[in-house]
Enzyme design. Structure first.
Site, short mmCIF file in Angstrom:
data_model
loop_
_atom_site.label_atom_id
_atom_site.label_comp_id
_atom_site.label_asym_id
_atom_site.label_seq_id
_atom_site.Cartn_x
_atom_site.Cartn_y
_atom_site.Cartn_z
CG HIS A 131 -1.70 1.26 1.39
ND1 HIS A 131 -2.67 1.64 0.48
CD2 HIS A 131 -1.69 2.24 2.34
CE1 HIS A 131 -3.21 2.77 0.87
NE2 HIS A 131 -2.63 3.17 1.99
CB CYS A 160 -3.08 3.07 -2.69
SG CYS A 160 -2.18 1.51 -2.92
#
Length: 347
Positions: free
Chosen positions: A113, A233
């Protein structure tokens, strides 16, 4: 190893993170099995098509059916107004997906992430900005097949994502298994302009896209042409860095180009399909990825996807820009890439 480990990991995740109406989809693990099996087959050559860009639109209200186990951005705050001459450090942040539950396991499999950190040298305040799913990752990847009220099955998507800005940077979280590096220093005016841009980007790009679609991919290259791009992301971080560069931000050219993960579906061409004409086939396809099935049913669904849909018919129904698209798939069909994308202006 990657495919097997991810399969067992995601089956375990689906079993343990229970959500309303079966929100986590065991079929994701099945799709990773598909990726493993695909690797042995030869490619099919077809025509090349141009990229279909992500479509900007207004953000709709989130469907009340879509319920996240973890609330979205619980520490959300507004962007602070910086003084024009403030010096703001820009930090690249990266940590393994689901680190709170599995530690560095997903990092070892190149599942990360990405986010951005900011530090104001005058006020000593720091902030984190990230973009992620409102209702968790697997809900953005596959729809739920639900009754539409008149006795017909319909796909229902819980696929919105949004920007999240909050106080503080969790140094340990980002540094112990990922990345915490200062990439640039900007002034307060650039930060304020970026804040306005983020709010517009957030209101016009509401839909999360887990997959990219490509005809080919070279991990050693800085250039990754796609037919359809993921919107997640990593793409938010890349997009934000590029915008900061247009405003005058200078990124540190001595740093190694950061790497991002890209889940790619391989296709020779993409064909837009009429939902009503293909409704039965689309519903049947996505019914293979529903949550909380028995093991025999899950095996049966995986077989249908692997053998019937992909290997024999070489098809995958892909939801993009609020429309359905038929992918004419090719070897290696599905693959997770961890590829470099240089900071803007450094290469």
């Amino acid at each position: 190893f990657f495919c097997v480990a991810n399969t067992y990991l995601l089956v375990a995740l689906s079993a343990n993170l229970k959500m309303q109406a079966g929100k986590l989809l065991n079929g994701w693990a099945g799709l990773l099995v598909v990726a493993c099996l695909f690797l042995q087959y030869s490619p099919v050559i077809s025509q090349i098509e141009a990229e279909i860009p992500y479509q900007r639109t207004s953000r709709p209200s989130n469907n009340p059916y879509c319920q996240a186990m973890f609330p979205f951005c619980p520490k959300q705050r507004s962007f602070p107004e910086m003084l024009p001459d403030d010096e703001i450090e820009v930090w690249a942040l990266k940590a393994p997906i689901w680190e709170f539950r599995f530690g560095d396991l997903m990092g070892k499999l190149n599942g990360f992430h990405d986010a951005i950190g900011f530090y104001n040298r005058r006020t000593k305040a720091n902030y984190t900005m990230e973009w992620y799913e409102l209702d968790q990752l697997l809900n953005c990847t596959f729809p739920h097949i639900v009754d539409n009220g008149i006795g017909e099955a319909e796909p229902l998507w819980c696929n919105q994502g949004a920007a999240c800005f909050y106080d503080g940077i969790d140094d340990l979280h980002w540094s112990q298994n990922g990345t915490l590096e200062m990439a640039s220093v900007i002034n307060g005016s650039i930060f304020n302009s970026m804040a306005e841009w983020v709010q517009n980007d957030n209101s016009t790009g509401p839909f999360y896209v887990s997959w990219g679609v490509a005809k080919e991919w070279d991990d050693s290259s800085f250039f990754h042409p796609v037919l359809m791009d993921s919107y997640d992301c990593a793409s938010f971080v890349i997009r934000t860095f590029e915008y900061l560069h247009t405003l005058g931000a200078v990124f540190d050219s001595t740093l190694e180009p950061p790497k991002y993960d890209f889940m790619i579906l391989y296709a020779d061409k993409v064909e837009k399909v009429d939902y009503q004409e293909h409704k039965e086939d689309i519903v049947q396809f996505y019914s293979n990825f529903q949550a909380h099935q028995s093991v025999p049913h899950m095996i049966e669904d995986i077989y249908r996807v692997v053998v019937e849909d992909v290997l024999f018919h070489k098809k995958f129904y892909y939801y993009y820009n609020e429309q359905y698209w038929l992918l004419h798939m090719k070897h290696p069909y599905v693959k997770l890439h961890f590829s470099p994308v240089p900071y803007p202006g450094t290469r």
